[in-house]
Design a protein around this motif. Structure first.
Motif, PDB file in Angstrom:
ATOM      1  N   SER A 206       0.829  -1.216   0.000  1.00 54.27           N
ATOM      2  CA  SER A 206       0.000   0.000   0.000  1.00 54.27           C
ATOM      3  C   SER A 206       0.854   1.252   0.000  1.00 54.27           C
ATOM      4  N   VAL A 207       2.084   1.125   0.520  1.00 54.23           N
ATOM      5  CA  VAL A 207       3.002   2.276   0.510  1.00 54.23           C
ATOM      6  C   VAL A 207       3.579   2.463  -0.888  1.00 54.23           C
ATOM      7  N   GLU A 208       3.969   1.366  -1.508  1.00 55.72           N
ATOM      8  CA  GLU A 208       4.569   1.445  -2.841  1.00 55.72           C
ATOM      9  C   GLU A 208       3.580   1.996  -3.866  1.00 55.72           C
ATOM     10  N   GLY A 209       2.295   1.687  -3.722  1.00 57.99           N
ATOM     11  CA  GLY A 209       1.299   2.178  -4.672  1.00 57.99           C
ATOM     12  C   GLY A 209       0.613   3.457  -4.237  1.00 57.99           C
ATOM     13  N   HIS A 210       1.141   4.086  -3.170  1.00 64.32           N
ATOM     14  CA  HIS A 210       0.486   5.273  -2.612  1.00 64.32           C
ATOM     15  C   HIS A 210       0.661   6.491  -3.511  1.00 64.32           C
ATOM     16  N   LYS A 211      -0.412   7.228  -3.692  1.00 64.97           N
ATOM     17  CA  LYS A 211      -0.379   8.483  -4.434  1.00 64.97           C
ATOM     18  C   LYS A 211      -0.302   9.630  -3.429  1.00 64.97           C
ATOM     19  N   LYS A 212       0.807  10.350  -3.440  1.00 66.73           N
ATOM     20  CA  LYS A 212       1.053  11.381  -2.425  1.00 66.73           C
ATOM     21  C   LYS A 212       0.066  12.540  -2.551  1.00 66.73           C
ATOM     22  N   PHE A 213      -0.195  13.174  -1.423  1.00 64.57           N
ATOM     23  CA  PHE A 213      -1.116  14.316  -1.375  1.00 64.57           C
ATOM     24  C   PHE A 213      -0.514  15.430  -0.533  1.00 64.57           C
ATOM     25  N   ALA A 214      -1.119  16.584  -0.600  1.00 61.62           N
ATOM     26  CA  ALA A 214      -0.679  17.720   0.216  1.00 61.62           C
ATOM     27  C   ALA A 214      -1.056  17.459   1.670  1.00 61.62           C
ATOM     28  N   THR A 215      -0.113  17.652   2.574  1.00 59.37           N
ATOM     29  CA  THR A 215      -0.334  17.366   3.984  1.00 59.37           C
ATOM     30  C   THR A 215      -0.492  18.652   4.792  1.00 59.37           C
ATOM     31  N   VAL A 216      -0.932  18.476   6.044  1.00 55.95           N
ATOM     32  CA  VAL A 216      -1.025  19.619   6.961  1.00 55.95           C
ATOM     33  C   VAL A 216       0.345  20.254   7.130  1.00 55.95           C
ATOM     34  N   LYS A 217       1.381  19.404   7.191  1.00 60.56           N
ATOM     35  CA  LYS A 217       2.749  19.921   7.333  1.00 60.56           C
ATOM     36  C   LYS A 217       3.129  20.772   6.124  1.00 60.56           C
ATOM     37  N   ASP A 218       2.733  20.321   4.929  1.00 54.89           N
ATOM     38  CA  ASP A 218       3.033  21.100   3.719  1.00 54.89           C
ATOM     39  C   ASP A 218       2.393  22.481   3.788  1.00 54.89           C
ATOM     40  N   ILE A 219       1.132  22.517   4.217  1.00 55.12           N
ATOM     41  CA  ILE A 219       0.428  23.798   4.313  1.00 55.12           C
ATOM     42  C   ILE A 219       1.097  24.703   5.337  1.00 55.12           C
ATOM     43  N   GLU A 220       1.457  24.116   6.491  1.00 55.44           N
ATOM     44  CA  GLU A 220       2.101  24.914   7.535  1.00 55.44           C
ATOM     45  C   GLU A 220       3.469  25.405   7.078  1.00 55.44           C
ATOM     46  N   THR A 221       4.205  24.532   6.357  1.00 54.17           N
ATOM     47  CA  THR A 221       5.519  24.939   5.848  1.00 54.17           C
ATOM     48  C   THR A 221       5.386  26.060   4.833  1.00 54.17           C
ATOM     49  N   THR A 222       4.387  25.920   3.940  1.00 55.65           N
ATOM     50  CA  THR A 222       4.156  26.968   2.949  1.00 55.65           C
ATOM     51  C   THR A 222       3.778  28.284   3.618  1.00 55.65           C
ATOM     52  N   ALA A 223       2.908  28.200   4.629  1.00 55.56           N
ATOM     53  CA  ALA A 223       2.502  29.416   5.347  1.00 55.56           C
ATOM     54  C   ALA A 223       3.696  30.057   6.041  1.00 55.56           C
ATOM     55  N   ALA A 224       4.568  29.197   6.614  1.00 53.43           N
ATOM     56  CA  ALA A 224       5.755  29.727   7.290  1.00 53.43           C
ATOM     57  C   ALA A 224       6.691  30.398   6.291  1.00 53.43           C
ATOM     58  N   LYS A 225       6.828  29.783   5.110  1.00 57.41           N
ATOM     59  CA  LYS A 225       7.685  30.380   4.082  1.00 57.41           C
ATOM     60  C   LYS A 225       7.114  31.707   3.606  1.00 57.41           C
ATOM     61  N   LYS A 226       5.776  31.737   3.439  1.00 59.25           N
ATOM     62  CA  LYS A 226       5.148  32.993   3.013  1.00 59.25           C
ATOM     63  C   LYS A 226       5.359  34.079   4.060  1.00 59.25           C
ATOM     64  N   ALA A 227       5.217  33.673   5.327  1.00 55.75           N
ATOM     65  CA  ALA A 227       5.416  34.650   6.407  1.00 55.75           C
ATOM     66  C   ALA A 227       6.856  35.134   6.415  1.00 55.75           C
ATOM     67  N   ALA A 228       7.799  34.183   6.179  1.00 59.98           N
ATOM     68  CA  ALA A 228       9.213  34.567   6.159  1.00 59.98           C
ATOM     69  C   ALA A 228       9.497  35.486   4.979  1.00 59.98           C
ATOM     70  N   ARG A 229       8.881  35.165   3.810  1.00 58.95           N
ATOM     71  CA  ARG A 229       9.079  36.029   2.646  1.00 58.95           C
ATOM     72  C   ARG A 229       8.503  37.421   2.887  1.00 58.95           C
ATOM     73  N   GLU A 230       7.325  37.449   3.515  1.00 54.25           N
ATOM     74  CA  GLU A 230       6.706  38.740   3.801  1.00 54.25           C
ATOM     75  C   GLU A 230       7.555  39.547   4.774  1.00 54.25           C
ATOM     76  N   GLU A 231       8.100  38.842   5.768  1.00 51.69           N
ATOM     77  CA  GLU A 231       8.971  39.521   6.730  1.00 51.69           C
ATOM     78  C   GLU A 231      10.222  40.039   6.029  1.00 51.69           C
ATOM     79  N   LYS A 232      10.772  39.191   5.135  1.00 54.76           N
ATOM     80  CA  LYS A 232      11.955  39.607   4.387  1.00 54.76           C
ATOM     81  C   LYS A 232      11.633  40.799   3.497  1.00 54.76           C
TER      82      LYS A 232
END
Length: 598
Positions: A351-377
């Motif tokens: 089931s792992v080998e045939g798994h189709k990856k999806f966007a995770t909560v961690k991905d969203i949080e990481t993206t939000a953190a990057k956006k916040a860092a970019r905005e701060e920059k």
């Protein structure tokens, strides 16, 4: 974001049918519209093109078939934010909630400014910080609201803006506007007609129907043991949650746990759950479950052990062990420890080998953190770039254009930036119904427009040459012709000094490499005085040290005003870098090599 042209444009390519369906599903999910409506906004044959913004942010633009209008775009590496263009919002005006602003503010947005709190007329208090919104022009006369003219992201919540009307600050970060360089990639049609609003400006008059729906969704519901209801009103059954947690473990096994060394284990169940299960929950449960979950924000559904069918962490882990995804060890008897431990994981499970990856909560949080860092920059760069020179090109109605501006209801003594001139012309064209009925891209010229753009130059013999009559013209060309009949001015803003406004067009600083006595190359700099960043003597002294060569100062040759700084050798690159460090924008530095080198 698109106030400057896009760079590194790759060749556009049609999306594969599977990718187009994924994009369509994103539109359905993120904007809560039907598949039929999404088909219009994500048509068959839609193209994608990669690019870079002037801030060096990577982006993807989705174009209508055959390289037509830009319909959607994303900005930022790995960004999950899908943003509709103005062209798309004109097809479906209710795709995003809106704010309105006076007509005078629109040119400032087009010029790259963000929407400030005092510029907001209508707003729904229910809007959230970070939410995408459209911006419309409100005209008090006739109580009219234009179609969306800009797209932005809320800098504050609607409540904060409504309660802070007297405050200064940003209400919306502008992402894309009509007449910016993304807009210029499309067909640039006329702005659709404004619609009449039913009430005078007030926060209560905004999106009445939308707020009613939101209030109904926010109303408390009676307790029940059946579905689990999160704060975002996403309804998930315990079986749904169990499946999502199961998928979270498989996602973790296919990514993070695939490369974890065996020495990492044993690991307590609670640490394993918080480290390798919770962060890898689907950000968009509806895509995993293939069911409509309403208007939820990413990651807001309550997907946890307590809302699952397992009810306890131990029961969940034992179920995963039974599925051969991991191995457990019970706590020792007569030990104070009562928690099971994970001793190994099976990343090679089918089931792992045939798994189709999806966007995770961690991905969203990481993206939000990057956006916040970019905005701060970005904010830091704005603060640090306070030393930069700002140059604004302006024009004043003059001679032949005076009558036109008076007819447009504009002050003939005011200085106008190009977006303001374009906006005035667009309003005039709309009020006179001058858009060509057969070719929407062309404008029918009335008598006043014809007289304004017709050259009045005379030949040397004093006779006025006859020009072929022009009945219609493209909008951009018409704007260009009107501007040519106006008097050029410019404004230079240097930090720490009062703005300087002068008549005439500002010319770039000239950095010219020439061969002088004995065919020795030299670099000559002229035209730097209007930028108010350095004197000729200081420049000569600084460049003497930087270039390690002789320098001199003399009056500029010919009728050129000001002084000329000479630097020995071919030093155009060093001079350009020096001027940019002083705050002169690169576009206002013009280099030439006249040494004869091919």
């Amino acid at each position: 974001m698109f106030k400057k042209p896009l760079s590194n444009l790759k060749t556009s390519a049609p999306l594969r049918n599977s990718d187009r369906k994924k994009l369509r599903q994103r539109v359905v999910t993120e904007f809560s519209i039907s598949v039929e409506d999404a088909d219009e906004l994500v048509p068959e044959g839609i193209l994608s093109i990669k690019c870079m913004t002037h801030l060096d942010e990577p982006g993807v633009v989705y174009l209508a078939p055959d390289g037509g209008d830009p319909l959607w775009f994303t900005i930022g590496k790995g960004s999950d934010a899908l943003i509709p263009s103005v062209y798309t919002l004109w097809k479906r005006k209710t795709l995003l909630p809106f704010l309105s602003t006076p007509a005078a503010v629109i040119p400032k947005l087009v010029d790259g400014a963000d929407l400030m709190i005092p510029g907001v007329v209508h707003i729904a208090p229910s809007l959230k910080e970070g939410q995408l919104v459209s911006i419309c022009k409100y005209t008090r006369e006739g109580n009219a609201l234009s179609p969306p003219l800009a797209v932005g992201q809320m800098a504050l919540s609607g409540d904060e803006i409504e309660n802070g009307r007297q405050e200064k600050g940003k209400a919306v970060y502008t992402l894309h506007t009509i007449d910016d360089h993304l807009w210029e990639m499309g067909s640039k049609p006329d702005v659709p007609e404004s619609s009449s609003m039913s009430a005078e400006p007030s926060s209560e008059s905004q999106q009445v129907e939308q707020e009613r729906i939101e209030e109904e969704a926010a109303a408390p519901s009676p307790p029940t043991n059946e579905p689990v209801q999160s704060t975002a009103e996403v309804v998930l059954t315990p079986d749904d949650v169990s499946l999502l947690l199961h998928q979270a473990l498989i996602q973790s096994l296919s990514t993070a746990l695939a490369n974890v060394p065996p020495s990492t284990f044993p690991m307590s169940g609670s640490i394993f759950y918080s480290t390798y299960i919770l962060p890898y929950r689907p950000a968009y449960p509806e895509l995993v479950l293939q069911k409509d979950l309403g208007d939820a924000e990413p990651g807001t559904a309550d997907v946890s052990i307590k809302t699952s069918g397992h009810k306890s962490l131990t029961a969940f882990l034992k179920a995963m062990e039974k599925a051969s995804l991991l191995t457990l060890k019970a706590p020792p008897k007569h030990s104070a420890q009562s928690e099971v431990a994970v001793t190994a994981v099976n990343a090679a499970h089918p089931s792992v080998e045939g798994h189709k990856k999806f966007a995770t909560v961690k991905d969203i949080e990481t993206t939000a953190a990057k956006k916040a860092a970019r905005e701060e920059k970005r904010k830091e760069e704005e603060t640090e770039s306070g030393h930069w020179v700002e140059v604004k090109e302006l024009w004043k109605p003059h001679v032949k254009s005076l009558e036109l501006f008076e007819a447009m209801g504009a002050n003939s003594k005011t200085l106008y930036a190009l977006p303001e001139i374009r906006s005035l012309l667009n309003d005039y064209i709309a009020s006179k119904s001058l858009v060509n009925a057969r070719e929407q891209a062309y404008i029918n010229l009335d008598t006043l427009l014809t007289e304004t753009i017709t050259a009045a130059s005379k030949s040397k013999k004093g006779k006025t040459p006859e020009a072929a009559p022009v009945d219609f013209m493209k909008r951009d060309e018409l704007t260009k012709q009107v501007v040519e009949q106006m008097q050029p001015w410019h404004e230079v803003r240097t930090p720490g000094k009062d703005p300087v406004v002068k008549k005439g067009a500002l010319k770039p600083i000239q950095v010219v490499m020439k061969l002088r006595q004995g065919r020795r190359p030299s670099t000559l700099i002229t035209g730097f005085e209007p930028f108010l960043v350095v004197s000729a003597e200081d420049m000569a002294e600084d460049l003497r040290k930087i270039c390690a060569g002789a320098t001199s100062v003399s009056p500029a040759p010919g009728n050129t005003p000001g002084q000329e700084v000479l630097v020995q050798g071919k030093q155009s690159k060093a001079v350009s870098e020096y001027l940019m460090e002083k705050g002169v924008p690169k576009k206002w530095i013009e280099t030439k090599d006249q040494t004869g080198k091919k």
